[in-house]
Write a protein that holds these residues in place. Sequence first.
Motif, PDB file in Angstrom:
ATOM      1  N   TYR A   7       0.804  -1.218   0.000  1.00  0.00           N
ATOM      2  CA  TYR A   7       0.000   0.000   0.000  1.00  0.00           C
ATOM      3  C   TYR A   7       0.837   1.269   0.000  1.00  0.00           C
ATOM      4  CZ  TYR A   7      -3.870  -3.135   0.908  1.00  0.00           C
ATOM      5  OH  TYR A   7      -4.797  -4.133   0.783  1.00  0.00           O
ATOM      6  N   SER A   8       2.148   1.145  -0.169  1.00  0.00           N
ATOM      7  CA  SER A   8       2.934   2.370  -0.044  1.00  0.00           C
ATOM      8  C   SER A   8       2.642   3.353  -1.180  1.00  0.00           C
ATOM      9  CB  SER A   8       4.424   2.053   0.023  1.00  0.00           C
ATOM     10  OG  SER A   8       4.872   1.646  -1.243  1.00  0.00           O
ATOM     11  N   TYR A   9       2.032   2.876  -2.267  1.00  0.00           N
ATOM     12  CA  TYR A   9       1.627   3.830  -3.323  1.00  0.00           C
ATOM     13  C   TYR A   9       0.629   4.839  -2.768  1.00  0.00           C
ATOM     14  CZ  TYR A   9      -2.980   1.685  -3.885  1.00  0.00           C
ATOM     15  OH  TYR A   9      -4.249   1.251  -3.672  1.00  0.00           O
ATOM     16  N   ARG A  10      -0.044   4.461  -1.688  1.00  0.00           N
ATOM     17  CA  ARG A  10      -1.093   5.339  -1.167  1.00  0.00           C
ATOM     18  C   ARG A  10      -0.535   6.625  -0.550  1.00  0.00           C
ATOM     19  NH1 ARG A  10      -5.841   1.314   1.135  1.00  0.00           N
ATOM     20  NH2 ARG A  10      -6.543   0.690  -0.948  1.00  0.00           N
TER      21      ARG A  10
END
Lengths: 618, 492
Positions: A7-10
């Motif tokens: 989820y680090s794209y978030r």
Amino acid sequence: MANDRQYSYRKYVLGGAAVLLILVYLCRLFMLQLMSDDFKRNADSNAFLKRIQFPARGSISDRTGKLLVYNRPSYDITVVLSEMKSMTEQDTLDLCKSLGITREWFDRRMLEIKDRRRNPGYSPYTQQLFMTQLSAEEFSNFQERIFRFPAFDVQKRNIRQYSYANAAHILGDVGEVGPADIEADDYYQSGDYIGKLGVERSYETQLRGEKGVEILLRDARGRIKGSYQEGKFDRAPVPGKNLTLSIDLELQQLGERLMKGKLGSIVAIEPSTGEILCMVSSPTYDPRIMVGRQRGANNLRLSADPLKPLLNRAIMGQYPPGSTFKTSQALTFLEEGIITPSTAYSCSGGFHFGRLKVGCHGHASPLPLIPAIGTSCNGYFCWGLYYMFNNRKKYATTQQAMTTWKDYMVSMGFGYKLGVDLPGEKRGMIPNADYYDKYLRSWNALTVISISIGQGEVNLTPLQIANLGATIANRGYYITPHVVREVQGEPLDTLYTARHYTKVSARNYEYVVEGMRRAVTGGTCSSANNPWYEVCGKTGTAQNRGHDHSAFMGFAPKDNPKIAVAVYVENGGWGATYGVPIGALIMEKYINGKLSEASEEKASSFENRTIYYGSSQR
Amino acid sequence: MAAVKDKGKGILASLDWVTIVLYIALLGLGWMSVCGATYDFEQGGNFFDFDTRSGMQIVWIATSFLLGMLILTIDERLFDTFSYVLYAAFLVLLFATPFLARDIKGSLSWLKVGPFSIQPAEFAKFATALCVSKYMGSTDYDISRWWNFLVSCLLIVVPMGLIVMQRETGSALVYTAFFLMLYREGMPGCILFAGISAVLYFVVGVRFDQDALWGIQAISLGQFLVMTMILLFTVGMMRLYTEPLAPVLRVFGYGVGLTLSALLFSKYVIPFDVAWVQLGVCLVTIGYLFYLAVKQNLARYAYIGLFAVGSLALYYSADYALNNVLKDYQQTRVRVLLGMIDDPKDAGYNVIQAKIAIGSGGLKGKGFLNGTQTKLKYVPEQETDFIFCTVGEEEGFLGCAVVLGLFLALILRLIHLAERQPYASGRIYGYSVMSIFLFHVMINVGMVLGLAPVIGIPLPFFSYGGSSLWGFTILLFIFLRIDAGRDRFVHN
């Protein structure tokens, strides 16, 4: 740890959302702060109480320094409607009581203020005029309680005060501005005063000065919190400029005395300067009734009067000049070479041509120019015009002759406004060839012959007649007549210093001066003759549907003239009946500084002579 | 002793000075704004006089610094150790507050401590953030397990509910910011989306309920917009979560086509409420989605269908509840919250005055202490909730841009710091801090600009007041302390 990577794209989604949010807010700020001035204006009207400081209007004095018009303090009460919310019913009643008004009047006045049609400058956030022209006594009662009515404020201003009951038409008056004035000039706000008539109007910009403004800070509850930036943006009012009139008050007073009970006008001009020494229009009124809260009612009453006292007949009355006009004809014929001073025309009781007959009175015949002027021979001038208009060597057509004639008349200041510094001047009437072409099927010298004796289509204002006298006195030029001699600290408009030369040479003027001198020494104006100085004059008896108008035009002394005067008495009969004696008294008063005992007696008798005007005659 | 000294040195070296500089810059500008907002034209003012708010704010700023330094000296593992205890203690305090507090303007959130009043709600935020990050940071936590997710939500919602009891709806709403953090930690985006949608339906539906669309009196603009949103969101979700394009185009085509033709018919032939047509379209779409779910045996269609059903249900129940269940004064409160009426006594006054104050600033502003609207008290709460007006009026567009830019830099910096944490708990705490700051800036500045409902929450570091400043300082410095200890993981 799986979640981290997955989820680090978030972080970009959240960071992007933050960036977007700030961008949206910056756009909004851009719109609010840079796209519109409305908020700035709104903020100013919120926080700044602009207390207008009214300048003192310039005073007006006569040529001898007598103060004619000055200022008296009066108090206006203003109201800011948006601040009235906190006012209780009891407050309102107290306010009415201390101002001496009824509750009903209060409500009605509030409605008037809010009516944008009657009060185009209305805004609930700015000061609106509530009551005007309270006297110091009326105001003192209110002043003690004013702190209780924060929506109300007082503005001190000046109203006009007149020292004398004379010269109403020249002085004019001031009144509240109308919607049209506000529209025409940003300077004015509802409730301001503006010159309505006379010099108050024509010298409005000089007299009014510049309004000042004091910017006070006002908090949300309407409390004053001192001046804005220590008064850096305040503007002190610039007082209006004082006027010195060319009018001689005593002469004006004499003129008004002499014209009592008669309709008509007296205009006296100093030929060398064009300064108007007196300008009487009768009937007149007391300028003192045109100030204060009674102005409206009095104004209405005067405008309803059938004798039209508000009309300044000296510049608005357009009359047939009658025989006074013959002088201008003699000048034209001489200059055009139609006659010489020795040309004599026969007059057998008038001008006869075929069935046409212009009557004259008994005198020797034939007569050369000077005695023709002296006796005011109708025949002479009719013949002159006849020979001029039919002179086919000089003029190809009658029309062309007419055009030449008209040009002479215009050069003497007829047919157009002279440009006096008073509002409402009329131009008079000098017909031209086009005029006759338009209104007559065919015409020739005989058809229009009466213009040569100042009848027919010719109309002049008394000012134009007086200016004719001044032009003759100057031997060929005039300076546009004016009533203001000096505006404090300002040079006079060049219009009132430049010489206007007529189309006639000075040499030819001498013959006419001689003729006018003859009229006084042994002609129609003999009653104007006196031992002190040489008077030159010319009577006029203008035919009219009713009784003839009595006119006089003259100047004195013959050399280095000091005064030129025109008198016009409606339905006064012969020129010699009213015109000559009145003109003579005016000249005597001005040149001698006083009237002799005999003249004083004469003046009193004229003062008491009344001409009765039926309503049908005017 | 030597070990302790060593550690202190380590902290100074590993401390994030960028954030410290941003913090100090914001505090400095904030203090200037408080000076501007409380300056009195008549009395002039000594900003350092402790009888004035600008003077008192210096006290708060100084104590905040002390507090920050104190926090930096604490071993960050202590936060982890005591977070549950702290959280429990704050729950008790929050619960007790309404019983102990005096009523201040309708709020029961202020506790009197000696000469000062403090607001426990401002401090509960960091306790909640610590607790949630400890819970979610444990290795056996998985957000996709429903009970895990439920507990995280409960940890957030319980203090929120207690703050609502103190009649501080604004402060309570701040807790919804934690959902941004949850989103980062893997909460399905559609939950965030559904939540935002619900807020949008409610706000738009109620806000524009009485307005007419396109001059057609029969149509309620609010209802039309909500219906349009439901339709578009449904289509959007179909596009995002399902493969075949044809059903998407079909629903979109019919929906837009029917709505437009109904709108034209209503405008030019017979005026009627187009919402009925839209409702019909939505119901048919829902039926179609369930049909697809059954036919293709795809649960996703059913979820999207449920989203649409839920949307309709939420909108109609909210509308019904507002108009029929709530009492008049409660309706007024809701409308005030939505900015439809700012002040029951004088509709629109506050926001209009705020806009006037900001709008009159122009490009460069009127200059320090030269703002008239704020100082002459035209703007309400000018040194607390509406402090941004002073920035707008005195420093103009440029000043506002600088302030907003600093806030943005702080938020982006916090995201950066959060992402570099070695432990999930550190990251979660960092995102909580970031989310709270973002929410405060969004609502506070949005309210002043007339873009967000009037919810009385302070602007971090700007609004006057000790509680909020201490609260924000604690929140931020705990994170800075956690961040400073990040290398310990590597050394170990």
